[in-house]
Structures are given as structure tokens and as C-alpha cells.
Scaffold this active site. Sequence first.
Site, PDB file in Angstrom:
ATOM      1  N   ASP A 153       0.826  -1.198   0.000  1.00 49.40           N
ATOM      2  CA  ASP A 153       0.000   0.000   0.000  1.00 49.40           C
ATOM      3  C   ASP A 153       0.864   1.253   0.000  1.00 49.40           C
ATOM      4  O   ASP A 153       1.494   1.576   1.005  1.00 49.40           O
ATOM      5  CB  ASP A 153      -0.924   0.002   1.216  1.00 49.40           C
ATOM      6  CG  ASP A 153      -1.960   1.110   1.166  1.00 49.40           C
ATOM      7  OD1 ASP A 153      -2.007   1.836   0.163  1.00 49.40           O
ATOM      8  OD2 ASP A 153      -2.731   1.244   2.136  1.00 49.40           O
ATOM      9  N   ASP A 364      -1.214   5.971  -6.725  1.00 50.83           N
ATOM     10  CA  ASP A 364      -1.591   5.035  -5.668  1.00 50.83           C
ATOM     11  C   ASP A 364      -1.689   3.622  -6.213  1.00 50.83           C
ATOM     12  O   ASP A 364      -2.320   3.392  -7.248  1.00 50.83           O
ATOM     13  CB  ASP A 364      -2.928   5.468  -5.054  1.00 50.83           C
ATOM     14  CG  ASP A 364      -3.381   4.541  -3.938  1.00 50.83           C
ATOM     15  OD1 ASP A 364      -2.554   4.206  -3.072  1.00 50.83           O
ATOM     16  OD2 ASP A 364      -4.562   4.147  -3.938  1.00 50.83           O
TER      17      ASP A 364
END
Length: 483
Positions: A153, A364
Site C-alpha cells: 500500500d 496510488d
Amino acid sequence: MGGKVQNTLIFSVTVLFISFSSAASSSQYNTLVVNTFPSSPILSSPESESLTTPSQSTTSLSLHLSHIDAISSFSDASPAELFNLRLKRDSIRVESLTSLAAVSSRRNVTRRAPRSAGGFSGAVISGLSQGSGEYFMRLGVGTPATNMYMVLDTGSDVVWLQCAPCKVCYNQSDAIFDPSKSKTFATVPCGSRLCRRLDDSTECFRQRSKRCLYQVSYGDGSFTVGDFSTETLTFKGARVDHVAVGCGHDNEGLFVGAAGLLGLGRGGLSFPSQTKNRYSGKFSYCLVDRTSSGSASKPPSTIAFGNDAVPKTSVFTPLLTNPKLDTFYYLQLLGISVGGSRVRGVSESQFKLDATGNGGVIIDSGTSVTRLTQSAYVALRDAFRLGAKRLKRAPSYSLFDTCFDLSGMSTVKVPTVVFHFGGGEVSLPASNYLIPVNTQGRFCFAFAGTMGSLSIIGNIQQQGFRVAYDLTGSRVGFLPRAC
């Protein structure tokens, strides 16, 4: 003689015209191979990546990744059902990131609001059908090492995993980690320098605990709470000692599947920041489509750490700094081209990161579909519709409002899409912005608008690129066809 010269001149001009027309055409259109809707992925065997006898000094690391679909609890779901689950998760992810950015711009905090309740490389596993993330890697935790899946992440910092004894633990594919069986597990004392690096390091004082307590809340309501500790993490060919890890005894929300999360954010407690001396604050990943099982025809997604992880031939763009939030990777997006021309309604001002921490563009790994501020998205969409006006339109699908009926076709010409970043341009393959959404040949433009000020470049647009993060050099690089 004069006739021959004239004929040669005419031929030369003709060749020049054909060459110019070909070059112009190549800048305006990409060829999309109209593949059928992808089948469900088959999990490759990450256990084959040996985690035994790792080195403590290696300065590079490379590992395989897997997509969440491959370890999903929805193994009986159809590809269409998995895709819809992905879109639902994606909406929640975007809401979470947007909420986090908004909270940080209003309050002088970093990363997230607390809740009161050498190098190496490897493979990545896709996390499509569960709420815990999109891509996973296999690693060992503790001594002796217990192998488990961890979510990658780039939108968070703290490394954490579920630990026994559990007050509340969600279902994961591996056994819950038991710190009492590890020789290298150690809790962090309350008030220590490492404990004070947490956003909220006072919880242990409030609870009169000698051990440092951590708590991380996400914008979607998920949270993890437990003991802040240090532990050994084992990767293929490498052992990393004394990594600060949250040992969660109460973990609730949209997790499921993986044992925890390997934070790859820009903050001080992320894995790249913690291992900066060893891996130079450099890592990169290359994500393939979610159906790849690591065969010869479909190479696996991979992640790498260390100097070798950042190819020198990449197109680099500098990282911007948000004074209110140090986790996200903010990029300078100047504009977007469609069909070889800059879209007039898309400008740098729409993606500006202001002094209060509002706005900006982040990249992201956990978001699938790129979101742009609404005005920029509408301009991009309209430009693409105009360039693709010869294609047969199809009804909207979920969050996608621009779709086409490509049934019966094997290839099709579509307008090019190019990101213009500060420092260079990144031209997307057609499959990174026109994607299948069903088995009947419906393809949709894989961008969406957002009413918020934060824009997000998602992993569909990143597929096939080696995306390199250089924290030391404060830059991000893109290298196409590098998986």
C-alpha cells in the site's frame, strides 16, 4: 535526364508525405486488441520463492506479487462478479484517501486521524475481491519465519499484521501470527524514541501501559489497534531485522484475506523509510493485469527494492510535498493529450496542491481507476468521445459513463492518451484506458470524475510500467513494457 530527376523528386516527396502521415497517425491512434473478458486468475506458487537462509546484508531485493483475486474468498464468483466487486472496493478506497487528505488539510496532523477505540525484489499478488487491497506479496515474519500474505500500500505508512491473542481478528488465508513463538519479537517501550514517531504516541500513557500502543484508522472506518513492536521480516534472499511493526489484537473493517499491510508510503514509519540505509529509499513495482499467473505468456507482477529498482532510462517527474500529509506521493501533472493534441479543458491549475494541503495529484497502488477533478475529467472524456466518434457507443456501466460496443472486432484504433508530467511525458497503451467490463464486448473508458479536489492515478493506468519510487531523489519514474 530531366524526366528522371522530376520523377525522383515526385517519388521523394511522396515518400516524405507517407512518412509524415504515418508519424502523425501513430501519435493520434493506438491499436487496441479486443480481448475477451478476463477469466479468474490462478494463484501462482509463491512458496516456490525460497525464504530460507536469507542474507542480512544484501542491498537489493526482488519479489513476485499476486492479485487479490487469486487468494479471494470469492473463488466461485464469475469474472464479471469479481470485476464489480473491484469497482465497489475502488469507490471505498477513493473515499478513504479523499477523507484522509481532507482531514489532514483541516488539522495539523500527519497520515491519519487516530482512533480512540541492498535491494530485493519479489512477486505481487492481486487483491481484487477483498477490501484489504489490490496486490499482495508473500513474506516471512518472525524467527523462525511464518510465511504470510501482506498487502502492498503506497497510500499508508505503518507496517502491521494480526497477532494472537485476538480480541477481534478478521479472516485471513494464513494462520494468525503468534509473537510468543518468535525469538526476534520485541515490544517497544512506552515513551521511547520509536514510540514517539507514531502519530499518537500517548495512548500507552492514557492506558498506563509499559508497552507502546499503536492505532491506525482508515477513512473507510477500518482500524487496527495493538502493540507497537519490532520484528524480523524475511523476503526472498533477504532478512531485514528490527522492522517497526504494529502487532494488531483488534483489527476490524474491510480487511480480509491478507495477514496485514506493508506500508510503502512516504512517511517516516513506512518500510522504504525504515530501510533507507540498506535499500537507499528506492523501490519499484510492475503490475500486470489481474489474471496473470506468472506463466511464460503472462509474466507476474513484481516489486523490487534497492538501487537496481530504479531504472536510469525511466521518465522521471519530481515529487511534490504536502505540508499537512507526508504519506502520499504527489506528482506534478501539467496536462493530458488525446489523439496527439493537448486537451484544452485540462490544465495544471486543476491539479494544484495548495499551501493548506488541498488538491493535488497522487499516484496510488491500491486505487484501480484514475480519478480526476470533475472539470478535468469532463474535458478529457469529451475529447476522447470526439476522437472515438467512429466507434459504436454502448450504455454506461457502473462508474463509467463512456462505453463502446466492440463485439465482433479483433483490433480497433482508439485515440492516444498521454500524461504530461513535470519532467516528461507518459504515453498509455490502449489497454490501460479502454477496458472490457463484460463478456459481450463492451469496453469502457477507464477514468472517472471526482467531486473532491484530490486526483488519483490508479493501477489500471500503471499496468505494464515499471513505476519507480526514489525517496532519496524525491522523484517517481515510469518505464514502459518493463514487467
